[in-house]
Design a protein around this motif. Structure first.
Motif, PDB file in Angstrom:
ATOM      1  N   PRO A  42     -11.151  11.857 -16.507  1.00 54.61           N
ATOM      2  CA  PRO A  42     -12.491  11.396 -16.867  1.00 54.61           C
ATOM      3  C   PRO A  42     -12.929  10.247 -15.962  1.00 54.61           C
ATOM      4  O   PRO A  42     -12.098   9.625 -15.296  1.00 54.61           O
ATOM      5  CB  PRO A  42     -12.322  10.921 -18.316  1.00 54.61           C
ATOM      6  CG  PRO A  42     -10.889  10.565 -18.440  1.00 54.61           C
ATOM      7  CD  PRO A  42     -10.133  11.424 -17.457  1.00 54.61           C
ATOM      8  N   GLY A  43     -14.234   9.956 -15.972  1.00 55.75           N
ATOM      9  CA  GLY A  43     -14.738   8.842 -15.162  1.00 55.75           C
ATOM     10  C   GLY A  43     -14.233   7.504 -15.674  1.00 55.75           C
ATOM     11  O   GLY A  43     -14.092   6.542 -14.921  1.00 55.75           O
ATOM     12  N   GLY A  44     -13.966   7.408 -16.980  1.00 61.24           N
ATOM     13  CA  GLY A  44     -13.487   6.150 -17.560  1.00 61.24           C
ATOM     14  C   GLY A  44     -12.652   6.406 -18.801  1.00 61.24           C
ATOM     15  O   GLY A  44     -12.777   7.448 -19.440  1.00 61.24           O
ATOM     16  N   LEU A  45     -11.788   5.428 -19.106  1.00 60.96           N
ATOM     17  CA  LEU A  45     -10.989   5.511 -20.325  1.00 60.96           C
ATOM     18  C   LEU A  45     -11.343   4.320 -21.211  1.00 60.96           C
ATOM     19  O   LEU A  45     -11.373   3.176 -20.734  1.00 60.96           O
ATOM     20  CB  LEU A  45      -9.501   5.446 -19.998  1.00 60.96           C
ATOM     21  CG  LEU A  45      -8.768   6.739 -19.667  1.00 60.96           C
ATOM     22  CD1 LEU A  45      -7.289   6.449 -19.478  1.00 60.96           C
ATOM     23  CD2 LEU A  45      -8.964   7.801 -20.749  1.00 60.96           C
ATOM     24  N   VAL A  46     -11.621   4.610 -22.487  1.00 57.58           N
ATOM     25  CA  VAL A  46     -11.967   3.543 -23.430  1.00 57.58           C
ATOM     26  C   VAL A  46     -10.824   3.435 -24.435  1.00 57.58           C
ATOM     27  O   VAL A  46     -10.729   4.243 -25.366  1.00 57.58           O
ATOM     28  CB  VAL A  46     -13.307   3.851 -24.150  1.00 57.58           C
ATOM     29  CG1 VAL A  46     -13.734   2.670 -25.007  1.00 57.58           C
ATOM     30  CG2 VAL A  46     -14.392   4.238 -23.154  1.00 57.58           C
ATOM     31  N   ASN A  47      -9.960   2.474 -24.208  1.00 54.04           N
ATOM     32  CA  ASN A  47      -8.801   2.298 -25.084  1.00 54.04           C
ATOM     33  C   ASN A  47      -9.238   1.542 -26.340  1.00 54.04           C
ATOM     34  O   ASN A  47      -9.626   0.375 -26.273  1.00 54.04           O
ATOM     35  CB  ASN A  47      -7.722   1.502 -24.330  1.00 54.04           C
ATOM     36  CG  ASN A  47      -6.467   1.334 -25.167  1.00 54.04           C
ATOM     37  OD1 ASN A  47      -6.448   1.643 -26.352  1.00 54.04           O
ATOM     38  ND2 ASN A  47      -5.417   0.839 -24.547  1.00 54.04           N
ATOM     39  N   ILE A  48      -9.151   2.227 -27.504  1.00 59.78           N
ATOM     40  CA  ILE A  48      -9.671   1.612 -28.738  1.00 59.78           C
ATOM     41  C   ILE A  48      -8.576   0.902 -29.541  1.00 59.78           C
ATOM     42  O   ILE A  48      -8.824   0.430 -30.644  1.00 59.78           O
ATOM     43  CB  ILE A  48     -10.383   2.657 -29.623  1.00 59.78           C
ATOM     44  CG1 ILE A  48      -9.439   3.827 -29.979  1.00 59.78           C
ATOM     45  CG2 ILE A  48     -11.655   3.161 -28.938  1.00 59.78           C
ATOM     46  CD1 ILE A  48     -10.004   4.780 -31.028  1.00 59.78           C
ATOM     47  N   LYS A  49      -7.371   0.813 -28.982  1.00 61.58           N
ATOM     48  CA  LYS A  49      -6.252   0.302 -29.786  1.00 61.58           C
ATOM     49  C   LYS A  49      -6.335  -1.196 -30.085  1.00 61.58           C
ATOM     50  O   LYS A  49      -5.655  -1.687 -30.967  1.00 61.58           O
ATOM     51  CB  LYS A  49      -4.919   0.632 -29.094  1.00 61.58           C
ATOM     52  CG  LYS A  49      -4.671   2.138 -29.095  1.00 61.58           C
ATOM     53  CD  LYS A  49      -3.237   2.481 -29.150  1.00 61.58           C
ATOM     54  CE  LYS A  49      -2.786   2.779 -30.549  1.00 61.58           C
ATOM     55  NZ  LYS A  49      -1.482   3.403 -30.614  1.00 61.58           N
ATOM     56  N   LYS A  50      -7.192  -1.915 -29.355  1.00 60.28           N
ATOM     57  CA  LYS A  50      -7.288  -3.367 -29.618  1.00 60.28           C
ATOM     58  C   LYS A  50      -8.452  -3.688 -30.562  1.00 60.28           C
ATOM     59  O   LYS A  50      -8.751  -4.859 -30.800  1.00 60.28           O
ATOM     60  CB  LYS A  50      -7.466  -4.111 -28.288  1.00 60.28           C
ATOM     61  CG  LYS A  50      -6.279  -3.923 -27.334  1.00 60.28           C
ATOM     62  CD  LYS A  50      -5.629  -5.243 -26.980  1.00 60.28           C
ATOM     63  CE  LYS A  50      -4.257  -5.061 -26.367  1.00 60.28           C
ATOM     64  NZ  LYS A  50      -4.254  -4.837 -24.934  1.00 60.28           N
TER      65      LYS A  50
END
Ligand SMILES: Cc1cc2nc3c(=O)[nH]c(=O)nc-3n(C[C@H](O)[C@H](O)[C@H](O)COP(=O)(O)OP(=O)(O)OC[C@H]3O[C@@H](n4cnc5c(N)ncnc54)[C@H](O)[C@@H]3O)c2cc1C
Length: 289
Positions: A42-50
């Motif tokens: 993907p163009g970007g990764l949005v890590n939601i774990k924080k």
């Protein structure tokens, strides 16, 4: 690839709004990382774990609230889930290996929207709901209308699953989750069947029954015609045979690397028969007449 670590739901939503379909949420990453390696980046990764508040299992009036970042292992080791929602516990217990269960989240399993997702049949029979956040507000969607096709769901490309609300099943109800896979727990279900049954007060008839089928249609489904056939009746050998055959016609499986469509229909029939027999016996104390 751009990488984001938002610290709030609103921050995550604004990243998604800016990047749309280009950006992908990552939770445990057990699906996303495989896709990056073998399909597309993907163009970007949005890590939601924080993001705080998206974790954990708690009682919420007449049910449980599960945060989307709760791992499958946390569900499997929760005494609350095991006692109150045994059908979800069974699915978590049969999910992949311990390593995968330690990392994979329930939110990822849901938002992946795979027809074979392990927790999805149980969530359907539990009449659970998804709470979703979007840039323009929140929505609550029952899982019976959440899934729209393989990989497609009400969460879309710019939404975030923030909560899973699961009401307690009716008092006295009994349930079972049956998975058919070649390599037992370390394989994705070829067919998954969840059954939740409540008998009438005299334990003579089925008062209510809910049947969830996974891996046999473009989305996980409830076998609603089969449920309607069974309600208000005692489970006889003839009825269980008719119901299991009807359930297999409600499925619309495909041929793929894991199974032929024909074999899947046959397994739906067999697992539905077993699931109905087991829940009837547990709910009424009786064998099939
Ligand atoms: C070896 C192996 C074995 C497996 N066995 C099984 C199995 O037995 N049963 C089974 O069902 N699955 C299995 N899987 C698939 C996978 O582990 C599950 O689907 C898992 O639950 C995904 O969770 P995750 O947190 O890793 O999701 P991720 O990979 O992080 O995300 C999955 C998808 O959900 C989206 N997403 C995640 N969280 C949110 C959110 N809160 N809001 C919106 N979108 C979100 C992501 O953008 C992505 O599209 C297996 C995978 C592997 C690699």
């Amino acid at each position: 690839m751009e990488y984001f670590e938002p610290r709030s739901v609103s921050e995550a939503l604004s990243v998604l709004a800016r990047h749309g379909a280009e950006a992908k949420i990552i939770a445990g990453g057990t699906d996303v990382m495989v896709d990056i390696k073998f399909k597309e980046e993907p163009g970007g990764l949005v890590n939601i774990k924080k993001i705080p508040g998206l974790n954990g299992i708690s009682e919420n009036g007449a049910g449980l609230r599960i945060g989307p970042l709760t791992t499958i292992r946390e569900i499997e080791t929760s005494a609350l889930v095991r006692e109150k929602l045994p059908v979800l516990w069974e699915a978590a217990h049969q999910f992949a290996s311990l390593q995968v269960r330690n990392t994979a989240t329930i939110g990822g399993n849901i938002c992946r929207a795979s027809p074979s997702g392990e927790t999805l049949g149980p969530l359907l029979v539990l009449d659970a709901k998804a709470k979703l956040a979007f840039g323009d507000g929140q929505k609550t969607v029952p899982f019976t209308s959440f899934f729209q096709g393989p990989g497609k769901s009400s969460v879309g490309v710019d939404g975030l699953l923030t909560e899973i609300d699961i009401p307690y099943p009716p008092a006295g109800s009994k349930s079972v989750y049956l998975k058919h896979a070649v390599r037992g727990a370390m394989d994705i279900a070829m067919v998954g069947v969840a059954v939740l049954m409540t008998s009438d007060s005299g334990k003579n008839n089925i008062q209510d029954v809910r049947i969830g089928l996974a891996a046999v249609a473009p989305t996980p489904i409830r076998a609603t015609k089969t449920e309607a056939l069974l309600r208000g009746k005692p489970l006889t050998a003839a009825l269980v045979k008719e119901a299991a055959a009807l359930a297999s016609t409600e499925a619309s499986p495909i041929n793929d690397q894991r199974s032929s469509a024909e074999y899947r229909r046959w397994i739906v029939e067999a697992l539905t028969r077993n699931g109905l027999g087991q829940t009837w016996k547990a709910a009424t104390g009786k064998e099939i007449a």
